[in-house]
Design an enzyme around this catalytic site. Structure first.
Site, PDB file in Angstrom:
ATOM      1  N   GLY A 140      62.444  49.091  27.731  1.00 43.48           N
ATOM      2  CA  GLY A 140      63.308  49.956  28.534  1.00 43.48           C
ATOM      3  C   GLY A 140      64.746  49.900  28.044  1.00 43.48           C
ATOM      4  O   GLY A 140      65.097  49.100  27.168  1.00 43.48           O
ATOM      5  N   GLN A 141      65.588  50.747  28.622  1.00 50.00           N
ATOM      6  CA  GLN A 141      67.000  50.808  28.203  1.00 50.00           C
ATOM      7  C   GLN A 141      67.680  49.445  28.356  1.00 50.00           C
ATOM      8  O   GLN A 141      68.330  48.942  27.449  1.00 50.00           O
ATOM      9  CB  GLN A 141      67.767  51.811  29.066  1.00 50.00           C
ATOM     10  CG  GLN A 141      67.283  53.227  29.003  1.00 50.00           C
ATOM     11  CD  GLN A 141      68.276  54.169  29.651  1.00 50.00           C
ATOM     12  OE1 GLN A 141      69.159  54.691  28.983  1.00 50.00           O
ATOM     13  NE2 GLN A 141      68.163  54.362  30.954  1.00 50.00           N
ATOM     14  N   ASP A 189      51.122  43.549  32.321  1.00 45.77           N
ATOM     15  CA  ASP A 189      51.256  44.779  33.106  1.00 45.77           C
ATOM     16  C   ASP A 189      51.631  44.410  34.547  1.00 45.77           C
ATOM     17  O   ASP A 189      50.837  43.813  35.269  1.00 45.77           O
ATOM     18  CB  ASP A 189      49.932  45.553  33.064  1.00 45.77           C
ATOM     19  CG  ASP A 189      50.036  46.886  33.789  1.00 45.77           C
ATOM     20  OD1 ASP A 189      51.074  47.142  34.436  1.00 45.77           O
ATOM     21  OD2 ASP A 189      49.073  47.671  33.707  1.00 45.77           O
ATOM     22  N   ALA A 230      61.031  48.016  35.555  1.00 46.95           N
ATOM     23  CA  ALA A 230      60.976  48.696  36.855  1.00 46.95           C
ATOM     24  C   ALA A 230      60.199  49.987  36.714  1.00 46.95           C
ATOM     25  O   ALA A 230      60.072  50.531  35.607  1.00 46.95           O
ATOM     26  CB  ALA A 230      62.389  49.011  37.359  1.00 46.95           C
ATOM     27  N   THR A 269      69.441  49.164  42.621  1.00 42.57           N
ATOM     28  CA  THR A 269      69.955  50.519  42.431  1.00 42.57           C
ATOM     29  C   THR A 269      70.813  51.008  43.594  1.00 42.57           C
ATOM     30  O   THR A 269      70.632  50.568  44.738  1.00 42.57           O
ATOM     31  CB  THR A 269      68.754  51.480  42.248  1.00 42.57           C
ATOM     32  OG1 THR A 269      69.210  52.819  42.330  1.00 42.57           O
ATOM     33  CG2 THR A 269      67.700  51.290  43.324  1.00 42.57           C
ATOM     34  N   ASP A 270      71.689  51.955  43.286  1.00 45.97           N
ATOM     35  CA  ASP A 270      72.451  52.689  44.310  1.00 45.97           C
ATOM     36  C   ASP A 270      71.516  53.442  45.261  1.00 45.97           C
ATOM     37  O   ASP A 270      71.912  53.773  46.374  1.00 45.97           O
ATOM     38  CB  ASP A 270      73.403  53.683  43.623  1.00 45.97           C
ATOM     39  CG  ASP A 270      72.688  54.561  42.595  1.00 45.97           C
ATOM     40  OD1 ASP A 270      71.898  54.011  41.813  1.00 45.97           O
ATOM     41  OD2 ASP A 270      72.897  55.791  42.599  1.00 45.97           O
ATOM     42  N   TYR A 283      61.243  55.618  45.625  1.00 44.12           N
ATOM     43  CA  TYR A 283      61.814  54.724  44.605  1.00 44.12           C
ATOM     44  C   TYR A 283      62.822  53.775  45.248  1.00 44.12           C
ATOM     45  O   TYR A 283      62.745  52.549  45.059  1.00 44.12           O
ATOM     46  CB  TYR A 283      62.474  55.558  43.496  1.00 44.12           C
ATOM     47  CG  TYR A 283      63.358  54.753  42.567  1.00 44.12           C
ATOM     48  CD1 TYR A 283      62.818  53.874  41.631  1.00 44.12           C
ATOM     49  CD2 TYR A 283      64.755  54.882  42.617  1.00 44.12           C
ATOM     50  CE1 TYR A 283      63.638  53.143  40.776  1.00 44.12           C
ATOM     51  CE2 TYR A 283      65.578  54.158  41.767  1.00 44.12           C
ATOM     52  CZ  TYR A 283      65.012  53.287  40.855  1.00 44.12           C
ATOM     53  OH  TYR A 283      65.830  52.559  40.010  1.00 44.12           O
ATOM     54  N   LYS A 312      62.630  49.665  45.650  1.00 40.20           N
ATOM     55  CA  LYS A 312      63.654  48.761  45.099  1.00 40.20           C
ATOM     56  C   LYS A 312      64.266  47.920  46.230  1.00 40.20           C
ATOM     57  O   LYS A 312      64.565  46.741  46.040  1.00 40.20           O
ATOM     58  CB  LYS A 312      64.740  49.559  44.375  1.00 40.20           C
ATOM     59  CG  LYS A 312      64.289  50.295  43.128  1.00 40.20           C
ATOM     60  CD  LYS A 312      63.831  49.389  41.990  1.00 40.20           C
ATOM     61  CE  LYS A 312      64.960  48.626  41.352  1.00 40.20           C
ATOM     62  NZ  LYS A 312      64.510  47.837  40.182  1.00 40.20           N
ATOM     63  N   TRP A 324      73.177  55.034  37.481  1.00 37.27           N
ATOM     64  CA  TRP A 324      73.325  56.015  36.407  1.00 37.27           C
ATOM     65  C   TRP A 324      73.328  55.331  35.033  1.00 37.27           C
ATOM     66  O   TRP A 324      74.261  55.502  34.229  1.00 37.27           O
ATOM     67  CB  TRP A 324      74.615  56.815  36.601  1.00 37.27           C
ATOM     68  CG  TRP A 324      74.706  57.594  37.886  1.00 37.27           C
ATOM     69  CD1 TRP A 324      73.921  57.425  39.003  1.00 37.27           C
ATOM     70  CD2 TRP A 324      75.615  58.651  38.196  1.00 37.27           C
ATOM     71  NE1 TRP A 324      74.307  58.317  39.975  1.00 37.27           N
ATOM     72  CE2 TRP A 324      75.344  59.086  39.514  1.00 37.27           C
ATOM     73  CE3 TRP A 324      76.645  59.265  37.501  1.00 37.27           C
ATOM     74  CZ2 TRP A 324      76.059  60.102  40.135  1.00 37.27           C
ATOM     75  CZ3 TRP A 324      77.369  60.287  38.123  1.00 37.27           C
ATOM     76  CH2 TRP A 324      77.070  60.696  39.419  1.00 37.27           C
TER      77      TRP A 324
HETATM   78  N1  LIG Z   1      68.017  54.217  34.785  1.00 36.86           N
HETATM   79  C1  LIG Z   1      68.890  54.333  35.765  1.00 36.86           C
HETATM   80  O1  LIG Z   1      69.631  55.314  35.868  1.00 36.86           O
HETATM   81  C2  LIG Z   1      69.028  53.221  36.783  1.00 36.86           C
HETATM   82  C3  LIG Z   1      69.927  53.385  37.852  1.00 36.86           C
HETATM   83  C4  LIG Z   1      70.064  52.344  38.789  1.00 36.86           C
HETATM   84  C5  LIG Z   1      69.334  51.189  38.639  1.00 36.86           C
HETATM   85  N2  LIG Z   1      68.459  51.061  37.621  1.00 36.86           N
HETATM   86  C6  LIG Z   1      67.680  49.819  37.515  1.00 36.86           C
HETATM   87  O2  LIG Z   1      68.022  49.205  36.276  1.00 36.86           O
HETATM   88  C7  LIG Z   1      66.901  48.501  35.763  1.00 36.86           C
HETATM   89  C8  LIG Z   1      66.633  48.918  34.333  1.00 36.86           C
HETATM   90  O3  LIG Z   1      66.390  50.315  34.274  1.00 36.86           O
HETATM   91  P1  LIG Z   1      66.181  51.076  32.876  1.00 36.86           P
HETATM   92  O4  LIG Z   1      67.065  52.265  32.906  1.00 36.86           O
HETATM   93  O5  LIG Z   1      66.271  50.118  31.752  1.00 36.86           O
HETATM   94  O6  LIG Z   1      64.676  51.556  33.069  1.00 36.86           O
HETATM   95  P2  LIG Z   1      63.662  52.096  31.971  1.00 36.86           P
HETATM   96  O7  LIG Z   1      64.382  52.482  30.725  1.00 36.86           O
HETATM   97  O8  LIG Z   1      62.809  53.097  32.672  1.00 36.86           O
HETATM   98  O9  LIG Z   1      62.796  50.803  31.613  1.00 36.86           O
HETATM   99  C9  LIG Z   1      61.907  50.255  32.531  1.00 36.86           C
HETATM  100  C10 LIG Z   1      60.945  49.389  31.765  1.00 36.86           C
HETATM  101  O10 LIG Z   1      60.016  48.848  32.735  1.00 36.86           O
HETATM  102  C11 LIG Z   1      58.764  48.853  32.118  1.00 36.86           C
HETATM  103  N3  LIG Z   1      57.656  48.966  33.036  1.00 36.86           N
HETATM  104  C12 LIG Z   1      57.396  49.979  33.887  1.00 36.86           C
HETATM  105  N4  LIG Z   1      56.203  49.768  34.482  1.00 36.86           N
HETATM  106  C13 LIG Z   1      55.721  48.613  33.980  1.00 36.86           C
HETATM  107  C14 LIG Z   1      54.522  47.870  34.177  1.00 36.86           C
HETATM  108  N5  LIG Z   1      53.566  48.308  34.988  1.00 36.86           N
HETATM  109  N6  LIG Z   1      54.366  46.704  33.526  1.00 36.86           N
HETATM  110  C15 LIG Z   1      55.291  46.260  32.661  1.00 36.86           C
HETATM  111  N7  LIG Z   1      56.443  46.923  32.397  1.00 36.86           N
HETATM  112  C16 LIG Z   1      56.641  48.086  33.057  1.00 36.86           C
HETATM  113  C17 LIG Z   1      58.730  50.099  31.241  1.00 36.86           C
HETATM  114  O11 LIG Z   1      57.730  49.915  30.270  1.00 36.86           O
HETATM  115  P3  LIG Z   1      57.259  51.105  29.296  1.00 36.86           P
HETATM  116  O12 LIG Z   1      58.371  51.197  28.277  1.00 36.86           O
HETATM  117  O13 LIG Z   1      55.987  50.608  28.733  1.00 36.86           O
HETATM  118  O14 LIG Z   1      57.119  52.321  30.139  1.00 36.86           O
HETATM  119  C18 LIG Z   1      60.140  50.134  30.703  1.00 36.86           C
HETATM  120  O15 LIG Z   1      60.223  49.485  29.461  1.00 36.86           O
HETATM  121  C19 LIG Z   1      65.752  48.786  36.734  1.00 36.86           C
HETATM  122  O16 LIG Z   1      65.673  47.732  37.673  1.00 36.86           O
HETATM  123  C20 LIG Z   1      66.179  50.054  37.446  1.00 36.86           C
HETATM  124  O17 LIG Z   1      65.607  50.164  38.738  1.00 36.86           O
HETATM  125  C21 LIG Z   1      68.297  52.051  36.665  1.00 36.86           C
END
Ligand SMILES: NC(=O)c1ccc[n+]([C@@H]2O[C@H](COP(=O)([O-])OP(=O)(O)OC[C@H]3O[C@@H](n4cnc5c(N)ncnc54)[C@H](OP(=O)(O)O)[C@@H]3O)[C@@H](O)[C@H]2O)c1
Length: 314
Positions: free
Chosen positions: A10-11, A40, A66, A107-108, A131, A135, A161
């Site tokens: 993930g990011q 998983d 997540a 998250t917000d 969602y 969270k 974001w």
């Molecule tokens: N993105 C946003 O804008 C945002 C905003 C507020 C808070 N957040 C929080 O910030 C954190 C990081 O977000 P991010 O943007 O990095 O999210 P992301 O890019 O969607 O990455 C999430 C990662 O979780 C993995 N994942 C999902 N389901 C899974 C499963 N069943 N088993 C194992 N791994 C799994 C995904 O794996 P795959 O690569 O295999 O799919 C992905 O690598 C999270 O807690 C998110 O809630 C994000």
């Protein structure tokens, strides 16, 4: 010290990999980056994650994984709760029982976004969609698992974001700007774009830095300085990309502001996603980290410019 980082693809997970690989920590023995194929988190056999943790016996767990598909979550509630609530609960219970530190992210979207001011950590949560609810349940599970272990450390960083190496709003806007001559973007939802790299640098400082032993456990709001709305972010991204030589059909002047009511989505979003960061700033001062984290005080727009400039132009 053994460190486990969940969410390696993930990011945020990728940003942690970059951060940890470029920071020499003498006390670290092994770091393992864990992806879906390794473990998983949606596996209905919850012993699966427990057994995985026991086999690695980490002293620090970073959960960057997540379920983040906000709209899809409306029809996949069980899956969203398994990944966002049950898995963090198992990690937190493991950490509490084994003297490990947990860094978790939220998250917000745990707030309903009413009002205009920035929410503090003690404000009432009231998520609008599945969602956010999942969270929020994850946050509660982590807090509860550590409640009877005040000597142990955890941090939940609520952020908003996020953009990094992966799909995000900025990349979507730039893709659309290559295809279309005009874009219509929401201008009445406010928040703070957050760089995954910035977040990883902060997270590593909190749980692995020299002062990590003094960390006060709890929830912290973690976003950069300043605020904007989606329209403001889109305009900055397009302007910066055009200046960097990206061939775009949309000029910044061809981005039109629209109200969120003109762009209905399956999951409702908070109108006000501003997060107050005073508690985090106090903690960074307490840990002596303010001057050690080079980008801590860099405003969101400067960070977005840096991010857009390093994207491929074609
Ligand atoms: N993105 C946003 O804008 C945002 C905003 C507020 C808070 N957040 C929080 O910030 C954190 C990081 O977000 P991010 O943007 O990095 O999210 P992301 O890019 O969607 O990455 C999430 C990662 O979780 C993995 N994942 C999902 N389901 C899974 C499963 N069943 N088993 C194992 N791994 C799994 C995904 O794996 P795959 O690569 O295999 O799919 C992905 O690598 C999270 O807690 C998110 O809630 C994000």
């Amino acid at each position: 010290m053994n460190i486990l980082v969940f969410g390696k693809d993930g990011q945020l997970g990728k940003a942690f990999a970059e951060q940890l690989q470029s920071t020499p920590f003498s006390q670290i023995n092994t770091i393992r980056f864990v992806g879906r194929a390794d473990c998983d988190l949606a596996n209905p056999n919850y012993l699966h994650l427990q057994t995985f943790l026991e086999s690695y016996h980490p002293q620090v767990i970073i959960n960057a994984a997540a379920y983040t598909a906000v709209d899809k979550a409306e029809s996949e509630a069980e899956l969203a709760f398994a990944i966002n609530a049950v898995a963090p609960e198992i990690m937190a219970k493991y950490a509490a029982a084994n003297n490990a530190t947990l860094l978790h992210f939220s998250t917000d979207y745990v707030f309903d976004g009413s009002g205009q001011r920035a929410c503090t950590e003690s404000d009432q949560t009231n998520p609008l969609g599945v969602y956010g609810k999942s969270k929020e349940a994850g946050e509660k599970a982590v807090v509860s698992a550590f409640a009877s272990h005040p000597q142990l450390q955890y941090a939940i960083l609520r952020t908003s974001w996020v953009y990094g190496d992966g799909g995000n709003f900025i990349r979507t806007i730039l893709r659309l700007a290559k295809e279309r001559s005009e874009l219509r973007i929401i201008d009445d939802q406010f928040g703070v774009p957050t760089s995954a790299q910035w977040l990883a640098e902060l997270g590593v400082g909190l749980v692995l830095g020299s002062a990590a032993q003094k960390l006060n456990s709890g929830i912290y709001h973690a976003v950069p300085r300043g605020e904007t709305n989606w329209f403001g972010l889109a305009c900055l991204a397009v302007k910066t990309a055009a200046e960097a030589g990206m061939q775009l059909k949309t000029s910044p002047g061809a981005i039109k502001p629209i109200p969120a009511s003109d762009y209905p989505l399956p999951a409702p979003r908070p109108m006000n996603s501003r997060l107050a960061t005073g508690k985090l700033e106090q903690e960074l001062k307490h840990l002596g980290l303010v001057s050690k984290l080079p980008h801590w005080n860099t405003p969101w727009d400067e960070q977005v410019r840096v991010y857009v400039k390093q994207l491929p132009v074609d």
